[in-house]
Design an enzyme around this catalytic site. Sequence first.
Site, PDB file in Angstrom:
ATOM      1  CG  PHE A 215     -22.861  -9.610  24.141  1.00  0.00           C
ATOM      2  CD1 PHE A 215     -22.532  -8.310  24.770  1.00  0.00           C
ATOM      3  CD2 PHE A 215     -22.400 -10.668  24.976  1.00  0.00           C
ATOM      4  CE1 PHE A 215     -22.217  -8.199  26.031  1.00  0.00           C
ATOM      5  CE2 PHE A 215     -22.033 -10.395  26.254  1.00  0.00           C
ATOM      6  CZ  PHE A 215     -21.870  -9.118  26.784  1.00  0.00           C
TER       7      PHE A 215
ATOM      8  CG  ASN B 258     -23.185 -12.887  12.076  1.00  0.00           C
ATOM      9  OD1 ASN B 258     -23.306 -12.695  10.754  1.00  0.00           O
ATOM     10  ND2 ASN B 258     -21.976 -13.456  12.624  1.00  0.00           N
TER      11      ASN B 258
ATOM     12  CB  CYS C 210      -2.810  -1.877   7.230  1.00  0.00           C
ATOM     13  SG  CYS C 210      -4.145  -2.453   6.202  1.00  0.00           S
TER      14      CYS C 210
ATOM     15  CB  CYS D 236      -0.865   0.029   1.316  1.00  0.00           C
ATOM     16  SG  CYS D 236      -1.782   1.476   1.309  1.00  0.00           S
TER      17      CYS D 236
ATOM     18  CB  CYS E 276      -3.486   4.911   6.065  1.00  0.00           C
ATOM     19  SG  CYS E 276      -5.030   4.176   6.336  1.00  0.00           S
TER      20      CYS E 276
ATOM     21  CG  ASP F 202     -19.860 -12.030  18.578  1.00  0.00           C
ATOM     22  OD1 ASP F 202     -18.635 -11.748  18.961  1.00  0.00           O
ATOM     23  OD2 ASP F 202     -20.322 -11.636  17.537  1.00  0.00           O
TER      24      ASP F 202
ATOM     25  CD  GLN G  75     -17.709  -9.950  13.033  1.00  0.00           C
ATOM     26  OE1 GLN G  75     -16.782  -9.322  12.800  1.00  0.00           O
ATOM     27  NE2 GLN G  75     -18.044 -10.341  14.343  1.00  0.00           N
TER      28      GLN G  75
ATOM     29  CB  CYS H  62     -13.443  -8.505  18.736  1.00  0.00           C
ATOM     30  SG  CYS H  62     -14.055  -7.648  20.061  1.00  0.00           S
TER      31      CYS H  62
END
EC number: 2.1.1.190
Length: 449
Positions: A311, A316, A92, A83, A89, A379, A282, A405
Site C-alpha cells: 500500500f 511516502n 471536527c 470554531c 460542519c 500502510d 497525508q 488509520c
Amino acid sequence: MAQFFKAKPNSSKQLSAKQSFSVHQLDHLGAGIAQHQGKVVFIPGALPSETVQAQLTEQKKNYARAKLIKVETPSAERVTPLCPHYQSCGGCDLQHMSLAGQREHKSAALVDIMAKFAGAEGNSVPALTGEGWHYRRRARLATLFDKNTKQLSLGFRASSSNQVVPIDSCLVLAKPLSDLIAPFAKLLNQLAAKSSLGHLELIDADNGHFAVIRITKSLNDKDMAKLAQFAEHHQIHICLQDNNGEFHGVNGTLLLPVYQLLDDKAGATPVSLTFTPGNFVQVNAQINKAMVAQALDWLAPQPGERILDLFCGMGNFSLPLAKLGAEVIGVEGVPDMVSQARENAAANGLSNLTFYHGDLSADLSCEPWMGKIDKLLLDPARAGAFESLQWLKKMKPRQVVYVSCNPASLARDSAVLLERGYKLQKLGLIDMFPQTHHIEAMALFELAK
C-alpha cells in the site's frame, strides 16, 4: 380465534422525554457512554464524569442513542469550541474536549481495542503529536448552487448529510489556505459558469499554494481571465479538472505540488515527492514527517536488506527507506499512484527502489520480483490488510511495521500476526487529526526466535 387489541407502550414519548445521564467513558468514535435501564446509551458531545441532560433519539435491543441537550455537571476537560461552525460542519467532532484530553482518550482507546480484540499488549510509546490547529495542508470544499438566488455556496458538508455548510474560514486548515476560502467564494460567484462548478481543493505544498476547481463544462475566456488574475494576485497556482479527470493550468502551465521528507534529518539528503491533486497524501505535514521518521527508526533499514512496502502509494515511506540504503519493493493497487511513485524515485535518483502495481488481496508471494523479504511495512486504508496477511505469512519477514488509520482493522490484523508467531513490541498513537475522534496508530511486530 378472536384477537383483542393491546396498546403498545408509547415509545415516542420515551424518545421525546429529556432525561439525566451520568457519562462514564467515551467510545472510540468520541461519543459519551452512559447506562439507562440496562442499556448502553451513546451521547455525542458528552464527556466522561459529566452529568448531562439528553433526549433519546433511537432505541435498539441492546443500546440506545441520545442527543445532548444540556451539560449539567461539566468535565474538567470540557472547553469552549473555537470554531463558529462547530456542530454544523461535519469536520471536527471533539473541539469541546481539551487537546490533552483528546490525546489521552485516543491513546487509551487504542490500547483497549488492541487488548480486547487482539489480545495484544505491547510497550506503548509516546504519541506522535503536533499542532492542534491549522495543521491540514489539504482540504476539499463542496459547492452548492441555489437556482433561486443564483448564488454558489462554498463550504464543508454537514455530518452524515449532503447539505453544504457555508464557511469563510477553517481553524484546522493551514492558515494561508483558510484565508483563501472567503476570497474564493466571492470569485466563484463572479464566474458565468458558477452553476457548473464542482468541488474546490486547496493544497499547501512545499513549492507553493494550489487550488483545483472541478468543472463540468469549459469556461469562457472572461472566466479564465478572472481566475488567472486571482491566481496572480494571491500568488496561488490554479488548475481546472475536467470530466475526464485531466488537469489544466489556468495560465497554460500545469505545476504539480511537491513536499519533502528527511529535510530535518541530520546527515540525510531530503527526498522530494510530487503528487497529483486527487491522489492520496497525508494531510498533516508535521505528523507525516514524524510518522515516517518513527517508521525509519523502528525498521532501521540497512544496505543489503530487502524491505517490502505494501500500500505504498506514491512512495511516502518507500523513498526514505531507499534513501537510507535498503533495497525497497513498493506495491500499490492504484495504477496512477504507481506511475507517480516511479517518477518520484527517478526524480530523486534512487535505483535501489522498484514499484509494482498489484492486487493486494491476491497472493503476490510467487511473483518473480518478490524474492526474500527481510522487513515489511504496511500502510493500508481503513479496511486493513487482512487478505494480504494471508499470503504474507509465507514471507516471514523479521519485522513488520503496521501503520493504521483504523484501530478496529489493526486489532483484527494484529491477531493474524500474533497467530503467525509475531510479538507486538511497540504500539503508539499517531494524532494525525486533532479536534476529531479519528485514531491513527503505528505498531511494530517482531518474529519470535
